[in-house]
Design a protein around this motif. Sequence first.
Motif, PDB file in Angstrom:
ATOM      1  N   MET A   1       0.795  -1.020   0.272  1.00  0.00           N
ATOM      2  CA  MET A   1      -0.204  -0.175   0.107  1.00  0.00           C
ATOM      3  C   MET A   1       1.134   1.334  -0.148  1.00  0.00           C
ATOM      4  SD  MET A   1      -2.651   1.120   3.045  1.00  0.00           S
ATOM      5  CE  MET A   1      -1.681   0.331   4.242  1.00  0.00           C
ATOM      6  N   CYS A   2       0.862   2.496  -0.490  1.00  0.00           N
ATOM      7  CA  CYS A   2       1.146   2.889  -0.967  1.00  0.00           C
ATOM      8  C   CYS A   2       1.116   4.433   0.053  1.00  0.00           C
ATOM      9  CB  CYS A   2       1.538   3.729  -2.910  1.00  0.00           C
ATOM     10  SG  CYS A   2       2.207   5.659  -2.576  1.00  0.00           S
ATOM     11  N   GLN A   3       1.667   4.662   0.780  1.00  0.00           N
ATOM     12  CA  GLN A   3       0.960   5.602   1.948  1.00  0.00           C
ATOM     13  C   GLN A   3       1.271   6.408   1.403  1.00  0.00           C
ATOM     14  OE1 GLN A   3       1.560   4.342   6.050  1.00  0.00           O
ATOM     15  NE2 GLN A   3      -0.081   2.745   5.174  1.00  0.00           N
ATOM     16  N   CYS A   4       1.799   7.038   0.307  1.00  0.00           N
ATOM     17  CA  CYS A   4       2.863   8.505  -0.119  1.00  0.00           C
ATOM     18  C   CYS A   4       1.573   9.763   0.061  1.00  0.00           C
ATOM     19  CB  CYS A   4       2.978   8.319  -2.024  1.00  0.00           C
ATOM     20  SG  CYS A   4       4.240   7.622  -2.039  1.00  0.00           S
ATOM     21  N   PHE A   5       2.455  11.217  -0.243  1.00  0.00           N
ATOM     22  CA  PHE A   5       1.524  12.165   0.790  1.00  0.00           C
ATOM     23  C   PHE A   5       2.294  13.472  -0.219  1.00  0.00           C
ATOM     24  CE2 PHE A   5      -0.172   9.428   4.072  1.00  0.00           C
ATOM     25  CZ  PHE A   5      -1.326   9.361   4.199  1.00  0.00           C
ATOM     26  N   PRO A   6       1.765  13.693  -1.981  1.00  0.00           N
ATOM     27  CA  PRO A   6       2.760  14.423  -2.014  1.00  0.00           C
ATOM     28  C   PRO A   6       2.357  15.841  -1.418  1.00  0.00           C
ATOM     29  CG  PRO A   6       0.398  13.851  -3.547  1.00  0.00           C
ATOM     30  CD  PRO A   6       1.019  12.513  -2.165  1.00  0.00           C
ATOM     31  N   GLN A   7       1.675  16.139  -0.697  1.00  0.00           N
ATOM     32  CA  GLN A   7       1.489  17.228  -0.321  1.00  0.00           C
ATOM     33  C   GLN A   7       2.498  17.688   0.329  1.00  0.00           C
ATOM     34  OE1 GLN A   7      -0.581  15.017   0.583  1.00  0.00           O
ATOM     35  NE2 GLN A   7      -1.971  15.792   2.067  1.00  0.00           N
ATOM     36  N   SER A  10       8.911  16.575   3.029  1.00  0.00           N
ATOM     37  CA  SER A  10       9.631  15.223   3.260  1.00  0.00           C
ATOM     38  C   SER A  10       7.973  13.764   3.232  1.00  0.00           C
ATOM     39  CB  SER A  10       9.042  15.034   4.779  1.00  0.00           C
ATOM     40  OG  SER A  10       9.559  13.977   5.508  1.00  0.00           O
ATOM     41  N   GLN A  11       8.732  13.102   3.201  1.00  0.00           N
ATOM     42  CA  GLN A  11       8.172  11.530   2.945  1.00  0.00           C
ATOM     43  C   GLN A  11       8.338  10.296   3.722  1.00  0.00           C
ATOM     44  OE1 GLN A  11       5.281  11.206   1.322  1.00  0.00           O
ATOM     45  NE2 GLN A  11       5.486  13.299   0.528  1.00  0.00           N
ATOM     46  N   ASP A  12       8.559  10.752   4.897  1.00  0.00           N
ATOM     47  CA  ASP A  12      10.080   9.741   6.299  1.00  0.00           C
ATOM     48  C   ASP A  12       8.151   8.803   5.997  1.00  0.00           C
ATOM     49  OD1 ASP A  12       9.551   9.127   9.170  1.00  0.00           O
ATOM     50  OD2 ASP A  12      11.277   9.736   8.694  1.00  0.00           O
ATOM     51  N   PRO A  13       9.033   7.689   5.654  1.00  0.00           N
ATOM     52  CA  PRO A  13       7.539   6.184   6.041  1.00  0.00           C
ATOM     53  C   PRO A  13       6.867   6.565   7.035  1.00  0.00           C
ATOM     54  CG  PRO A  13       9.954   5.293   5.388  1.00  0.00           C
ATOM     55  CD  PRO A  13      10.157   6.712   4.811  1.00  0.00           C
ATOM     56  N   ALA A  14       7.309   6.948   9.030  1.00  0.00           N
ATOM     57  CA  ALA A  14       6.936   6.414   9.986  1.00  0.00           C
ATOM     58  C   ALA A  14       6.088   7.249  10.158  1.00  0.00           C
ATOM     59  CB  ALA A  14       8.068   6.551  10.760  1.00  0.00           C
ATOM     60  N   TRP A  37       2.142  13.287  16.121  1.00  0.00           N
ATOM     61  CA  TRP A  37       2.054  13.656  14.405  1.00  0.00           C
ATOM     62  C   TRP A  37       2.891  15.147  14.438  1.00  0.00           C
ATOM     63  CZ3 TRP A  37      -1.818  17.034  11.408  1.00  0.00           C
ATOM     64  CH2 TRP A  37      -0.506  16.708   9.692  1.00  0.00           C
ATOM     65  N   PHE A  38       2.224  16.023  15.043  1.00  0.00           N
ATOM     66  CA  PHE A  38       2.510  17.486  14.556  1.00  0.00           C
ATOM     67  C   PHE A  38       3.945  17.408  15.508  1.00  0.00           C
ATOM     68  CE2 PHE A  38      -1.405  19.093  15.308  1.00  0.00           C
ATOM     69  CZ  PHE A  38      -1.888  19.163  14.117  1.00  0.00           C
ATOM     70  N   SER A  39       4.450  16.314  16.476  1.00  0.00           N
ATOM     71  CA  SER A  39       5.566  16.366  17.240  1.00  0.00           C
ATOM     72  C   SER A  39       6.852  16.176  16.263  1.00  0.00           C
ATOM     73  CB  SER A  39       6.508  16.228  18.147  1.00  0.00           C
ATOM     74  OG  SER A  39       5.419  14.877  18.332  1.00  0.00           O
ATOM     75  N   MET A  40       6.157  14.965  15.112  1.00  0.00           N
ATOM     76  CA  MET A  40       7.461  14.397  14.427  1.00  0.00           C
ATOM     77  C   MET A  40       7.507  15.558  13.092  1.00  0.00           C
ATOM     78  SD  MET A  40       6.179   9.926  15.186  1.00  0.00           S
ATOM     79  CE  MET A  40       7.544  10.280  14.068  1.00  0.00           C
ATOM     80  N   GLU A  41       6.214  15.664  12.707  1.00  0.00           N
ATOM     81  CA  GLU A  41       6.924  16.767  11.249  1.00  0.00           C
ATOM     82  C   GLU A  41       7.777  17.954  11.916  1.00  0.00           C
ATOM     83  OE1 GLU A  41       5.531  16.401   8.182  1.00  0.00           O
ATOM     84  OE2 GLU A  41       4.094  15.232   8.082  1.00  0.00           O
ATOM     85  N   GLN A  42       7.472  18.805  13.352  1.00  0.00           N
ATOM     86  CA  GLN A  42       8.283  19.343  13.727  1.00  0.00           C
ATOM     87  C   GLN A  42       9.736  18.855  13.770  1.00  0.00           C
ATOM     88  OE1 GLN A  42       6.893  22.398  14.037  1.00  0.00           O
ATOM     89  NE2 GLN A  42       8.671  23.674  13.955  1.00  0.00           N
ATOM     90  N   ALA A  43      10.219  17.882  14.382  1.00  0.00           N
ATOM     91  CA  ALA A  43      10.945  17.608  14.237  1.00  0.00           C
ATOM     92  C   ALA A  43      12.565  17.279  12.959  1.00  0.00           C
ATOM     93  CB  ALA A  43      11.453  16.202  15.134  1.00  0.00           C
ATOM     94  N   LEU A  44      11.375  17.221  11.618  1.00  0.00           N
ATOM     95  CA  LEU A  44      11.968  17.397  10.427  1.00  0.00           C
ATOM     96  C   LEU A  44      11.756  18.582   9.819  1.00  0.00           C
ATOM     97  CD1 LEU A  44      10.906  13.600   9.717  1.00  0.00           C
ATOM     98  CD2 LEU A  44      13.132  14.106  10.350  1.00  0.00           C
ATOM     99  N   MET A  45      11.293  19.110  10.638  1.00  0.00           N
ATOM    100  CA  MET A  45      11.391  20.895   9.440  1.00  0.00           C
ATOM    101  C   MET A  45      12.215  21.821   9.547  1.00  0.00           C
ATOM    102  SD  MET A  45       8.740  23.301   9.572  1.00  0.00           S
ATOM    103  CE  MET A  45       8.846  23.411  12.111  1.00  0.00           C
ATOM    104  N   GLY A  46      13.119  21.471   8.196  1.00  0.00           N
ATOM    105  CA  GLY A  46      14.648  22.723   8.257  1.00  0.00           C
ATOM    106  C   GLY A  46      13.402  23.741   8.110  1.00  0.00           C
ATOM    107  N   GLY A  47      15.173  24.553   9.065  1.00  0.00           N
ATOM    108  CA  GLY A  47      14.919  25.887   9.284  1.00  0.00           C
ATOM    109  C   GLY A  47      14.262  27.289   8.637  1.00  0.00           C
ATOM    110  N   CYS A  48      14.640  26.894   7.155  1.00  0.00           N
ATOM    111  CA  CYS A  48      14.076  27.205   6.062  1.00  0.00           C
ATOM    112  C   CYS A  48      12.259  28.307   6.334  1.00  0.00           C
ATOM    113  CB  CYS A  48      13.852  26.969   4.563  1.00  0.00           C
ATOM    114  SG  CYS A  48      12.964  27.393   3.424  1.00  0.00           S
TER     115      CYS A  48
END
Length: 124
Positions: A1-7, A10-14, A37-48
Motif C-alpha cells: 500500500m502506497c502511503q505517499c502524501f505528495p503535498q 518529506s516522505q518519511d515512512p514513519a 504527528w505534529f511533533s514528528m513533523e516539527q522535528a523533521l522541519m528544516g530551518g527555511c
Amino acid sequence: MCQCFPQFDSQDPAINVLRHKIRHGEEVDNPSLVLIWFSMEQALMGGCKHSAWSLHVAEYRLLLDTLADDMLESHWRLWCLDNIYKPLSALSRLVDSHSQKQELEQLFYELRVTSQFFKAGLAH
C-alpha cells in the motif's frame, strides 16, 4: 500500500503511517496520534521559512480533508477541527508577504465553509 502524501515535502515512512492513520481515521480513540504527528513533523522541519510554510499548509490540508470526510467518526473529525488551529497559528506567525497573507485568508475561508458543513452534519 502506497502511503505517499505528495503535498508534504518529506516522505518519511514513519510519518506517512501517522498521516495515513489520521487521514483515514484508523485510530479514532487515540487523539494523541495527532499530537505525536505534529511533533514528528516539527522535528523533521528544516530551518527555511519556505519549508515551514509548505509543511504547515500541508498539515492544514490533511486535517481539513479529514474534517470534510463524512465517512469518518464525527468525534475524530471534531478532534481534527480542534487541532487545525495549530498549523494556522504557525502560518500566521510566518506571514511576511501580501501573497502569503492572501493565502492564509483563503485557508481560513475554506475552514469556515467546511466547518459550517461539518456542524450542519452533526445537527442531524
